[in-house]
Design a protein around this motif. Sequence first.
Motif, PDB file in Angstrom:
ATOM      1  N   SER A  27      62.972  72.062  41.437  1.00 41.08           N
ATOM      2  CA  SER A  27      62.433  70.733  41.708  1.00 41.08           C
ATOM      3  C   SER A  27      62.482  69.897  40.439  1.00 41.08           C
ATOM      4  O   SER A  27      62.609  70.423  39.332  1.00 41.08           O
ATOM      5  CB  SER A  27      60.986  70.852  42.195  1.00 41.08           C
TER       6      SER A  27
ATOM      7  N   ARG B 226      55.567  74.937  46.458  1.00 41.08           N
ATOM      8  CA  ARG B 226      56.967  74.629  46.752  1.00 41.08           C
ATOM      9  C   ARG B 226      57.430  75.418  47.977  1.00 41.08           C
ATOM     10  O   ARG B 226      57.020  76.565  48.193  1.00 41.08           O
ATOM     11  CB  ARG B 226      57.820  75.009  45.542  1.00 41.08           C
TER      12      ARG B 226
ATOM     13  N   ASP C 186      67.901  71.434  47.929  1.00 38.55           N
ATOM     14  CA  ASP C 186      67.702  71.357  46.481  1.00 38.55           C
ATOM     15  C   ASP C 186      68.272  72.571  45.759  1.00 38.55           C
ATOM     16  O   ASP C 186      68.320  72.597  44.527  1.00 38.55           O
ATOM     17  CB  ASP C 186      66.211  71.220  46.144  1.00 38.55           C
TER      18      ASP C 186
ATOM     19  N   GLU D  25      64.174  70.817  52.236  1.00 39.43           N
ATOM     20  CA  GLU D  25      64.074  71.163  50.816  1.00 39.43           C
ATOM     21  C   GLU D  25      65.118  72.162  50.351  1.00 39.43           C
ATOM     22  O   GLU D  25      65.442  72.224  49.158  1.00 39.43           O
ATOM     23  CB  GLU D  25      62.681  71.734  50.528  1.00 39.43           C
TER      24      GLU D  25
ATOM     25  N   ASN E 251      60.602  69.421  56.317  1.00 37.62           N
ATOM     26  CA  ASN E 251      61.387  69.171  55.110  1.00 37.62           C
ATOM     27  C   ASN E 251      62.846  69.580  55.272  1.00 37.62           C
ATOM     28  O   ASN E 251      63.207  70.335  56.182  1.00 37.62           O
ATOM     29  CB  ASN E 251      60.773  69.947  53.939  1.00 37.62           C
TER      30      ASN E 251
ATOM     31  N   GLU F  59      61.404  66.231  50.736  1.00 40.33           N
ATOM     32  CA  GLU F  59      62.754  66.117  50.173  1.00 40.33           C
ATOM     33  C   GLU F  59      63.315  64.737  50.449  1.00 40.33           C
ATOM     34  O   GLU F  59      62.779  63.766  49.951  1.00 40.33           O
ATOM     35  CB  GLU F  59      63.675  67.214  50.705  1.00 40.33           C
TER      36      GLU F  59
END
Length: 610
Positions: free
Chosen positions: A493, A140, A469, A466, A464, A449
Amino acid sequence: MALFCRRAGIDDSTPHTLGRCRQLFSHRPYPWHSVLVGCLIALGSIPPVHAASIASPQPATGWQDKPVVHAERFMAVTAHPLATRTAEDVLANGGTAVDAAVAVQMVLNLVEPQSSGIGGGAFMLYWDAVARRLYALDGRETAPAAADADYFRDANGATLKWREAMLGGRAVGIPGTLHLLHTAHDLFGEKSWAGLFEPAIALATSGFTVSPRLAQSIAGASDRGLRQFSAARAYFFDANGTPLKVGFTLKNPAFADTLRKIAQEGIAPFYRGAIASRLLKTLENTSELPALMTREDLAQYQTILRPPVCAPYRGYSVCGMGPPSSGALTVGQILGLVERFDLPNMGPNPHSIHLILEASRLAFADRARYMADSDFVPVPVVGLLDSGYLARRSRMIHVESSIGEAPAGTPPGALTANATVYQPESAGTSHLSIIDDLGNIVSMTTTIESGFGSRLMTDGFLLNNELTDFAFVGERDGLEVANRVEGGKRPRSSMAPTIVFNSHGEPVLVTGSPGGSRIICYVAQSLVGVLDWGMSPQQAVSMPHFCNRNGTTDLEPAEATAQLNASLQGLGHKTQVRDLNSGLHLIQVLAGGQLLSGVDPRREGLAAGD
């Protein structure tokens, strides 16, 4: 530890080399252990008594009927035919499931760039058939070390809107996919690292044909930031600024050069060298708030080997990724909450679907309060799947009426009171399921993402977004938010790569999907379809979706949706009918060892095997 060292080719006989190994693999201890729970019945013994009663969804744009593939030795199911054929070649030439996954990801980065790539992150489950051991690898993305709970607040202290935050460098997390694949290959690969890059290098050099889904994705994102930055604009649009059309031959020489360097030199150029320098340069002056990522952030990235999280369900063990993913915990809770109901005999009908939706409400309520990166926040993993706790929560489910918005519970081991926060979560993701001829398995979900990530490109690949999130607020009503931004933390996630085991500890089903937080619904539905309703994998992935994330019930358009919609509304559901664009990829292992595919017809995926 010694096993990991030896499998990675690291001599652990001296303090220096043992220290190197510990730096790669060691991490703080976890408060839970993975247990493969025995089951009562074999998967192949369930008759498909309800399969014929399921109507297919109304074909949306991109719907493709998929043939069922049977295989004896190996199988791969991925999101693009070129990626699947690449996996098939690797497996046919003696490569392991991990070897195939490395080659597949590089091809997917090229032909499905909107969904995943080396600029993003991933979770991988790996079943070692010889050692009979399940591994969970966490690749991740992470927040920069300098990030804090105010990361998404502007100079005036106002919280950014998600649409504002998702574009540009501030949203980019330290990528983990490449590091994960390199770690997995060190442990479980057989083919040369460099050789696995050759198919993607060849395609990037000679070009590939833009598919209908890629063309549609480019057009759909053209007014949502894809034109904003020069590299992506030059790559995805023609000289007149028109989105690339179906059939266009697209070459990516910059990505070919990147892959050649990584193939020859390993991942050091990406995390410490020239690629890292250009990545950081790409982030500059691209967002309202500056990017905080540094060379040290990139250089210090680690893949983490996590304990798999396994939940019992009707005698099976349903195993997946634990925190920072909420996938296995939330899927496991949904299954545990409905286990007291006789779903196998009920079959798929409005009442059984209602029960699953109500369980999903309860599970998503706990997800919003408790689930986050367990290296930073105490997550009561064991308590969330505790049978007594789930039995008490399940009593809140009523056959004839809906709970409405469900409250979070108090699972055993919950040490802190957290605020409940729901947040947007986009769906730019891909899933691949692979079994090699030794029985080793990869179930891997990989992402940048949202579609096209941050819209930033460097060296031929997208970066990304990400970090969106994370929760955008650090506290609410005086309580801290579990998924708040912290330096070095990994955002929560929903990715749920899953492997199901029978009573003998043998794998019987591999599944996973893209879809943002609806991944959890899609994966749970695929499991119920096969394990409870006797569907084949292809029938399970093709049935119309339904999903509740503790709010509105989403229903996919289908022939029977009007009747289902009316029934659910009569039970108190607030509903909406909408496209639910999953990308489920299943492999079922039958009692005799044969492999059976399930390929989501909503996307361009393909199964192949021998």
